[in-house]
Every structure is written in structure tokens, then in C-alpha cells.
Design a protein around this motif. Sequence first.
Motif: not given
Length: 220
Positions: A31-35, A140-142, A155-158, A171-177
Motif C-alpha cells: 500500500l503506497p505511502t501518502v505521507t 500529515l500533509k493531506l 480515519v487514517y492508517i499509519i 483515479k482512486e486516490y485515498k488518503e483516509g476512509y
Amino acid sequence: MKKNLVLFVLFVLPIVAYLFFASGINSFSKLPTVTAKVPDFPASWKALDGKPVSLDKKITVLGFGGKKVLENRGNIFNLNQKIYQRYHEFKDLQFVTICPEGTQQDVQAIVKAIGAISDTRHWSFVFAKEDEINAYFQTLKLKGKLNDDLGTDHVYIIDKERNLRGRKDPKEYKEGYSTFHPSELSNEMLDDFKIILYEYRAALKKNNSYLRNQKRNVEE
């Protein structure tokens, strides 16, 4: 002709389907790193029991409760039902919700209600000053923002190295849920959460195998 078709459906098609889904799993095994390397919580931030909480060496599901945390408790219950209850026994996992100072009594009511249906030992509510919460969220730079009450339904996964993980494909960017939508928790978040757990289980298995080989080499 019919016999060949039946044989194809019974034997060949399942194999093709397996290979397709297996390749899909491998493609999304990371799963990619967003920050990268988000800061740990300040030592002055304390949970309900007065103890500090750290992001280090824990998979963290991070939320921001806001000043109206009691009014928005339905979001917390959604997260509890869809994600927490499935995985709360995973020893390296914690759920942390940051709330403004002064909401302790409201949070105690929420913890009591959740405690009636769940084991809440791995869920912490951390309290901080309003300006500290805003400043921390900025690190968090979101793309998303906190609302005026210093909360969000996301919420965010760290991960254990304090990297905020998500989906970076435009196309499916998602930094939180969104915890407001149970379907998003049951689908997107659950899928991504499983990837994170798979990563660590695979790493643990690899590390254990390495240690066993080292021990065997020493004994020989």
C-alpha cells in the motif's frame, strides 16, 4: 463440442480465474505511502488514563473526534463494528482518536457505550489543545481538512514506521476512509487494512525464518 465446453468451464476457467486474482493480489501487495514519517504525538498529550500514547512500532488507525465528538459518536461506532472488532486482538494494532481538551466527559460516555459491546483496551482517546490539534493535522500533509470543530469523519492508517498509507493513483486516490459510510469501511478500508496486515505478517514470517537459519548455522 458441448463436452469440451463443460470441461473448459469445470477445469480451465477456475485456473484462469485463480491466476487473474493472484496477480491482482501481488500487484497490490504494497500500500503506497501518502505521507512519510509523520511526527509522533507530543509527550504532553495524554489519554483518559493520563498515560502518553505513541505511534512508534504500532499500526495505528488515527481519527480526529472534534469538539462535537459525542454528537458524531455514530462514526466511531461504525468504525468499531466494521474494523475494530475484527482486528482488535492483533497485538501491534491501536486505534487512536485525537480530541480537544474539555471533551473528556463526552469521551468517557462513548468509551462506556463501546465497552458494553467490545474490548476497548486497544482504543485510546488522546486530548490536546485546539491549536496543537490544528498544527499536528498540518504535519500529515493531506488534501482533506479538519472541520470547524477540529474533527473529521475520516480515519487514517499509519504503519509502524509512522508512514501514512493509502492509495496514490489519481483515479482512486485515498488518503483516509470515511467512517460516516459503513460501505467504505467494509470495502476500501478493509481491503487496504488487510494489505497492511499482510505486509507485516509476511515480514514477521521472513524474519522468523532468518532467525531460525541463523540459529541452525550457529549450532552446526
